[in-house]
Design a protein around this motif. Structure first.
Motif, PDB file in Angstrom:
ATOM      1  N   VAL A 109       0.824  -1.215   0.000  1.00 50.60           N
ATOM      2  CA  VAL A 109       0.000   0.000   0.000  1.00 50.60           C
ATOM      3  C   VAL A 109       0.855   1.260   0.000  1.00 50.60           C
ATOM      4  CG1 VAL A 109      -1.673   1.352   1.331  1.00 50.60           C
ATOM      5  CG2 VAL A 109      -1.971  -1.126   1.096  1.00 50.60           C
ATOM      6  N   GLY A 110       1.897   1.294   0.850  1.00 56.34           N
ATOM      7  CA  GLY A 110       2.691   2.504   1.007  1.00 56.34           C
ATOM      8  C   GLY A 110       3.232   3.060  -0.303  1.00 56.34           C
ATOM      9  N   PRO A 111       4.048   2.305  -1.032  1.00 53.51           N
ATOM     10  CA  PRO A 111       4.614   2.830  -2.284  1.00 53.51           C
ATOM     11  C   PRO A 111       3.549   3.173  -3.325  1.00 53.51           C
ATOM     12  CG  PRO A 111       5.836   0.912  -1.532  1.00 53.51           C
ATOM     13  CD  PRO A 111       4.606   0.986  -0.680  1.00 53.51           C
ATOM     14  N   LEU A 112       2.467   2.371  -3.365  1.00 57.02           N
ATOM     15  CA  LEU A 112       1.422   2.598  -4.357  1.00 57.02           C
ATOM     16  C   LEU A 112       0.679   3.903  -4.089  1.00 57.02           C
ATOM     17  CD1 LEU A 112       0.142   1.288  -6.849  1.00 57.02           C
ATOM     18  CD2 LEU A 112      -1.505   0.186  -5.334  1.00 57.02           C
ATOM     19  N   VAL A 113       0.289   4.123  -2.835  1.00 54.75           N
ATOM     20  CA  VAL A 113      -0.403   5.358  -2.478  1.00 54.75           C
ATOM     21  C   VAL A 113       0.513   6.564  -2.680  1.00 54.75           C
ATOM     22  CG1 VAL A 113      -1.389   6.657  -0.545  1.00 54.75           C
ATOM     23  CG2 VAL A 113      -2.033   4.272  -0.897  1.00 54.75           C
ATOM     24  N   ALA A 114       1.774   6.426  -2.295  1.00 59.72           N
ATOM     25  CA  ALA A 114       2.718   7.535  -2.438  1.00 59.72           C
ATOM     26  C   ALA A 114       2.832   7.981  -3.900  1.00 59.72           C
ATOM     27  CB  ALA A 114       4.087   7.119  -1.909  1.00 59.72           C
ATOM     28  N   GLU A 115       2.903   7.021  -4.807  1.00 54.53           N
ATOM     29  CA  GLU A 115       3.056   7.364  -6.220  1.00 54.53           C
ATOM     30  C   GLU A 115       1.746   7.840  -6.835  1.00 54.53           C
ATOM     31  OE1 GLU A 115       4.909   5.519 -10.366  1.00 54.53           O
ATOM     32  OE2 GLU A 115       4.820   4.281  -8.551  1.00 54.53           O
ATOM     33  N   GLN A 116       0.654   7.117  -6.571  1.00 56.66           N
ATOM     34  CA  GLN A 116      -0.616   7.461  -7.199  1.00 56.66           C
ATOM     35  C   GLN A 116      -1.212   8.760  -6.658  1.00 56.66           C
ATOM     36  OE1 GLN A 116      -3.279   4.088  -6.896  1.00 56.66           O
ATOM     37  NE2 GLN A 116      -2.259   2.972  -8.534  1.00 56.66           N
ATOM     38  N   GLU A 117      -1.112   8.964  -5.355  1.00 58.56           N
ATOM     39  CA  GLU A 117      -1.747  10.130  -4.738  1.00 58.56           C
ATOM     40  C   GLU A 117      -0.864  11.377  -4.771  1.00 58.56           C
ATOM     41  OE1 GLU A 117      -4.841  10.131  -3.621  1.00 58.56           O
ATOM     42  OE2 GLU A 117      -5.192   7.983  -3.929  1.00 58.56           O
ATOM     43  N   HIS A 118       0.459  11.172  -4.715  1.00 59.32           N
ATOM     44  CA  HIS A 118       1.351  12.328  -4.571  1.00 59.32           C
ATOM     45  C   HIS A 118       2.504  12.367  -5.573  1.00 59.32           C
ATOM     46  CE1 HIS A 118      -0.725  13.119  -0.778  1.00 59.32           C
ATOM     47  NE2 HIS A 118      -0.541  11.850  -0.462  1.00 59.32           N
TER      48      HIS A 118
ATOM     49  N   ILE B 199       5.108  10.517  -5.577  1.00 56.83           N
ATOM     50  CA  ILE B 199       6.355  10.328  -4.837  1.00 56.83           C
ATOM     51  C   ILE B 199       6.816   8.880  -4.968  1.00 56.83           C
ATOM     52  CG2 ILE B 199       7.405  10.334  -2.533  1.00 56.83           C
ATOM     53  CD1 ILE B 199       5.386  12.566  -1.816  1.00 56.83           C
ATOM     54  N   THR B 200       8.055   8.687  -5.332  1.00 56.20           N
ATOM     55  CA  THR B 200       8.626   7.341  -5.440  1.00 56.20           C
ATOM     56  C   THR B 200       9.838   7.235  -4.518  1.00 56.20           C
ATOM     57  OG1 THR B 200      10.033   8.015  -7.300  1.00 56.20           O
ATOM     58  CG2 THR B 200       7.878   7.076  -7.829  1.00 56.20           C
ATOM     59  N   GLY B 201      10.248   6.006  -4.265  1.00 56.37           N
ATOM     60  CA  GLY B 201      11.469   5.790  -3.491  1.00 56.37           C
ATOM     61  C   GLY B 201      11.294   5.746  -1.986  1.00 56.37           C
ATOM     62  N   LEU B 202      10.057   5.539  -1.494  1.00 51.75           N
ATOM     63  CA  LEU B 202       9.891   5.375  -0.050  1.00 51.75           C
ATOM     64  C   LEU B 202      10.802   4.266   0.453  1.00 51.75           C
ATOM     65  CD1 LEU B 202       6.064   5.529   0.797  1.00 51.75           C
ATOM     66  CD2 LEU B 202       7.777   7.319   1.064  1.00 51.75           C
ATOM     67  N   LYS B 203      11.345   4.437   1.652  1.00 54.34           N
ATOM     68  CA  LYS B 203      12.272   3.453   2.204  1.00 54.34           C
ATOM     69  C   LYS B 203      11.568   2.556   3.222  1.00 54.34           C
ATOM     70  CE  LYS B 203      16.338   4.706   3.452  1.00 54.34           C
ATOM     71  NZ  LYS B 203      17.456   5.432   4.117  1.00 54.34           N
ATOM     72  N   PRO B 204      11.403   1.261   2.911  1.00 55.88           N
ATOM     73  CA  PRO B 204      10.865   0.341   3.913  1.00 55.88           C
ATOM     74  C   PRO B 204      11.967  -0.018   4.911  1.00 55.88           C
ATOM     75  CG  PRO B 204      11.306  -0.830   1.864  1.00 55.88           C
ATOM     76  CD  PRO B 204      11.645   0.608   1.620  1.00 55.88           C
ATOM     77  N   VAL B 205      11.871   0.509   6.119  1.00 52.85           N
ATOM     78  CA  VAL B 205      12.969   0.325   7.071  1.00 52.85           C
ATOM     79  C   VAL B 205      12.749  -0.864   8.004  1.00 52.85           C
ATOM     80  CG1 VAL B 205      13.703   2.724   6.992  1.00 52.85           C
ATOM     81  CG2 VAL B 205      11.967   2.040   8.644  1.00 52.85           C
TER      82      VAL B 205
END
Length: 260
Positions: free
Chosen positions: A198-207, A209-215
């Protein structure tokens, strides 16, 4: 009273009685159908549940798609129940469904805390509880405990957010998770707790933004269609059989493959 009128009266009374009986039976039939209608809710949580419009709400099943949504539809197509499917904010739907007959909610993570609140149909898919950081963040975590002093973005009613709150973590909860990517980018939160897909998909589709870091991935749980305790267990059993049949026929695997 003329003989002609006297002769006609019994026929009129019989016809009126028959019409009344038909109306009564029709009303009873309508009540029975209404009693068997299911009210199914979900949230905008792509790729598991998503509105075709991209908005956080939808009013019918044709406007709702996603992995879990398609799985629930596959099960419902195998039973004879009338149903209504709607998309609403999670916190609203979660509270609304409980205590109401023939109401259900998906995809609901099945946890010990929720076990006795619902009747369960599934499993559908599973979620990975993941802490994400902004693309330029230098945060690293060896364990969940390492995040104890950090500000975590979550949202109200979310199982992952509630778990962290109960464990003493610093979680800022909004009404939905859609804005949490932006909160990371603006430095309003150090981490965002959400599912690994969900995180990367929402970040790209909604905003965009790519490259979120799963820590850190710190847990995994199965998701289900959760039905209220007020729903007839026979309906729950019908839906479970229908889902099992869909899985045995390969429908659920085919649905997951479409979203890979």
């Amino acid at each position: 009273m003329p003989r002609e009128t006297a002769a006609v009266m019994p026929k009129l009374m019989k016809a009126a009685t028959s019409s009344l009986l038909v109306l009564m039976l029709s009303a009873m039939g309508s009540a029975a159908l209404a009693a068997e209608r299911l009210y199914i809710f979900t949230e905008h949580y792509p790729p598991y549940n998503a509105s075709v419009s991209g908005k956080g709400f939808a009013h019918n099943e044709d406007d709702i798609t996603g992995i879990c949504s398609d799985m629930v539809k596959a099960a419902l197509s195998r039973v004879g129940y009338d149903y209504v499917m709607k998309m609403r904010a999670w916190s609203y739907a979660y509270d609304w469904v409980q205590g109401r007959e023939n109401h259900g909610l998906f995809c609901t993570a099945r946890t010990e805390e929720r076990e006795n609140l619902f009747q369960w149909v599934g499993p559908l898919a599973s979620i990975k509880w993941t802490l994400f950081a902004a693309p330029d963040s230098d945060i690293t975590l060896d364990s969940l405990e390492d995040a104890k002093e950090l500000q975590i973005a979550g949202y109200k009613g979310d199982v992952m957010s509630e778990y962290l709150v109960n464990q003493g973590f610093n979680v800022a909860k909004g009404m939905s998770g859609d804005v949490n990517t932006r909160r990371l980018m603006l430095g309003q939160a150090d981490l965002w707790v959400t599912d690994g897909l969900v995180g990367p998909l929402v970040a790209e589709q909604e905003h965009g933004i790519t490259g979120l870091k799963p820590v850190l991935v710190f847990r995994e749980t199965p998701m289900y269609l959760a039905l209220s305790k007020n729903t007839d267990p026979a309906i729950v059993a019908d839906l479970q059989r229908a889902l099992d049949d869909a899985r045995a026929a390969g429908e659920l695997d085919a649905i997951e493959a479409r979203y890979e």
